[in-house]
Design an enzyme around this catalytic site. Sequence first.
Site, PDB file in Angstrom:
ATOM      1  N   THR A   1      -0.804  42.152 -51.598  1.00  0.00           N
ATOM      2  CA  THR A   1      -1.968  42.959 -51.949  1.00  0.00           C
ATOM      3  C   THR A   1      -2.282  42.709 -53.414  1.00  0.00           C
ATOM      4  O   THR A   1      -1.439  42.239 -54.171  1.00  0.00           O
ATOM      5  CB  THR A   1      -1.719  44.464 -51.661  1.00  0.00           C
ATOM      6  N   GLY A   2      -3.515  43.005 -53.792  1.00  0.00           N
ATOM      7  CA  GLY A   2      -3.921  42.764 -55.173  1.00  0.00           C
ATOM      8  C   GLY A   2      -4.993  41.694 -55.252  1.00  0.00           C
ATOM      9  O   GLY A   2      -5.706  41.446 -54.265  1.00  0.00           O
TER      10      GLY A   2
ATOM     11  N   THR B   1      -6.735  47.753 -49.269  1.00  0.00           N
ATOM     12  CA  THR B   1      -6.011  46.953 -48.284  1.00  0.00           C
ATOM     13  C   THR B   1      -4.832  47.720 -47.731  1.00  0.00           C
ATOM     14  O   THR B   1      -4.211  48.497 -48.451  1.00  0.00           O
ATOM     15  CB  THR B   1      -5.456  45.684 -48.990  1.00  0.00           C
TER      16      THR B   1
ATOM     17  N   ASP C   1      -7.446  36.943 -50.106  1.00  0.00           N
ATOM     18  CA  ASP C   1      -6.250  36.409 -49.449  1.00  0.00           C
ATOM     19  C   ASP C   1      -5.958  37.082 -48.105  1.00  0.00           C
ATOM     20  O   ASP C   1      -5.293  36.496 -47.241  1.00  0.00           O
ATOM     21  CB  ASP C   1      -5.031  36.639 -50.349  1.00  0.00           C
TER      22      ASP C   1
END
Length: 345
Positions: free
Chosen positions: A254-255, A203, A234
């Site tokens: 992010t993640g 991302t 997300d």
Amino acid sequence: MFNRRSFVKRLGMLTAGASVQSLAAGVEKPFLPTKAPIVISTWDAGLEANVPAWAILEKGGHALDAVEQGVRLTEDSINCCVGLGANPDRDGHVTLDACIMDHEHNCGAVAFLERIKHPISVARRVMEKTPHVMLVGEGAQQFALSEGFPLESSKLSPAAEAAYANWLQQSQYKSPTINRENNQGHGPFAPNRLANGEWNHDTIGMLALDKQGNLSGSCTTSGAGFKMRGRIGDSPIIGAGLFVDNEVGACVATGQGEDVIRVAGASTVVGLMRAGKTPQQACAEVIQRIIKIKKDRAKDIQVAFLAISNRGEVGSFAIHPGFSFAYRDSNRNELIKASSWFKVS
Ligand code: SD4
């Protein structure tokens, strides 16, 4: 290393309402409000992405153009973790998600988009040319084609092909773990890649404050490598992966997307900023919420937030070490290591 006893103790502190300031030490260097323009973006790929964004901002251009052009560079790179060169889903198809938001709450998103090189620009067209906020799958692709975006080959990049062949050997049908495997091993200045050459993230999120004092944000991703077909994280969801409120500030995540969605991540961070928290405090508080929800499963996931206030104050916080963000203003152009809940042992 993860230590269950210290984790439970820290969780206890949270439950007891320990102050965020005492837990969130801040980014490595202090980020006092700086004069606009500013551009920040996630991970090491952000350093390159900030270059075209900065070229626009420096000339007095709009934050919206900056965040679109900036992440297009990352989408273009066939060797990176984002865009059509990225890892496919379990069925061998690369599916892309993106969203964009400006200073007037205009926003657009695409998800589960295939064979289109620049999902971020399609997201912008959704925002500007349709009455909707989000298009997905076949409909998003149809719209992109009608807007003149070329249909690209469905062939995987050589790196993704190799990673997929490797994954197929075991084809473990378990939920993907995003950004986790490598974050003890890499410093902030090394490319965020795994030992086997795969990227440790998928991302790029970018936030910009232009000379006019307006904020915009963008986020684009291939999602989790080897995800279930149709899985969306997300990143294309306004309020989860990205949120911009020009009266307050902006945040990008992010993640592990599932855990960002659970707490409406980016909008919760901006909401806390509206209530008076600094970007740093707000990012830390939402990370702590996730940790509280996940309990000892928090050791297995990575989530990071990056935020900026409309005055140019920047903050970031992650669950685990290893997250870095690229910062650029007229004085500084560097990769910054974010603070994290867990520390490297
Ligand atoms: C997702 N948040 O699809 C994205 C993944 C990510 O670096 O940020 N990877 O859940």
